[in-house]
Design an enzyme around this catalytic site. Sequence first.
Site, PDB file in Angstrom:
ATOM      1  N   HIS A  49      56.509   9.562  33.283  1.00  0.00           N
ATOM      2  CA  HIS A  49      56.563   8.496  32.277  1.00  0.00           C
ATOM      3  C   HIS A  49      57.472   7.356  32.737  1.00  0.00           C
ATOM      4  CE1 HIS A  49      60.630   9.786  31.332  1.00  0.00           C
ATOM      5  NE2 HIS A  49      60.177  11.032  31.303  1.00  0.00           N
ATOM      6  N   ASP A 324      59.777  14.086  35.268  1.00  0.00           N
ATOM      7  CA  ASP A 324      60.476  14.312  36.541  1.00  0.00           C
ATOM      8  C   ASP A 324      60.563  15.793  36.852  1.00  0.00           C
ATOM      9  OD1 ASP A 324      62.215  14.760  34.405  1.00  0.00           O
ATOM     10  OD2 ASP A 324      63.764  13.390  35.118  1.00  0.00           O
TER      11      ASP A 324
END
Length: 414
Positions: A49, A324
């Site tokens: 994102h 991540d």
Amino acid sequence: MRKLWTKTGIFVSVSIACGSALWWRQWKANGGSKSSPYQLKLVQVLFRHGARTPLKSIPDVLEAQWVPTLLEPPGHTHINHVVTDLDGGPRPPSPLEDSYRKKKLSGGVFAGQLTTLGMQQLYELGERLRRRYVQEVPFLSSTFCPNEVYVRSTNIIRTIESARCLVAGLFQQKQKEIVPILTTDAESEILYPNYHGCRLLRMLSNPRFKEVSLLPHMVADLKSIRSELGISAKSDVDFVLIRDDMVARETHGLPCPPALPAWRNRVEQRAVDMMFYCYQPSKRENLQLCVGPLLHMLLVNIDEKLQGTSSEPNRKLFLYSAHDTTLIPCLMALGIFDMKWPPYASDITLELHEHKRTKEPFVKVSYMGQDQLIPGCSGLYCPLQEFQNVLSAYSLNGDLYQSLCNSTGDSSKL
């Protein structure tokens, strides 16, 4: 804010342009699409994102002011979309999102929200994909078609919004139908390491998180930074938390505690060290449970395309909006983790190619627009069998994953 956005946009655009220029030279070196020995068959993009508000603020220091104007959506990122479950039904409940909504930051917004800058970053990633797969190589239609493009996101607002912004950039808001963004419930999510839904992963990971925090160099550095920042010994803090708040502030031009910039590189290094210690490939069972089902899904998509068994035979692109903590273990499993934290809007792209003459399948992997030579592969265009062998150590089908997750820790099956 607009100046910051513009400067950041210029930096990202320059980076993207450099990556595209490198690819263009490589593509032209093969003689362009007409004389290249390979034909592109399928693309899969796993991406993080965009920039967001922090998940937690560093305790005992002056908080940044996260005001609602930092979250205003740019008009060009809007598309007509619907969020559903994997079968097209209503979007499932999201306990993780609910937990973020309980954390209000100074300034009035919630933790973990995609910002205006983050939306722009994903829009620009979509534009990069458009240049590559619509303009430079006529692979995708210029308008969104649901039979060509599959969009899936974790069931968290920032990844859903990131998927929306990427699709807006990729197709310039042009669509024949509503864009479905698919999600699943927290128990069965495979787009991130699922500590909630996998008991064995939780059992294996919790001790490692504790172990890494007790390593002498970690203890010494954390003690020093606590002292420098004035963080109480009673406050629960680690390098990942400090990094998260620090990077969110820096990205949005918000002030950091005065003592923090001198520690920036050390914080970054120690946060990566923590993640590597917890996910490291030498602990095969842990990495398998983190990303095994996801890797298996990517391989199944390739196999179904080659065998012609896909329920959508015209599908050309899979988009997966994630985190991540998704990209790091995937990069490790691929053998290309560079010991740097994946930035906002970073992506891993898998291209399936078929040799025009021999009909042999090849996979090419890129990270943030740069082609990667995968250890165990004989070239950038990796023969599919070699690529499958690379991932075989970590890929897990759904049944085995569930069996292992529900076990009591017998990793001899792995």
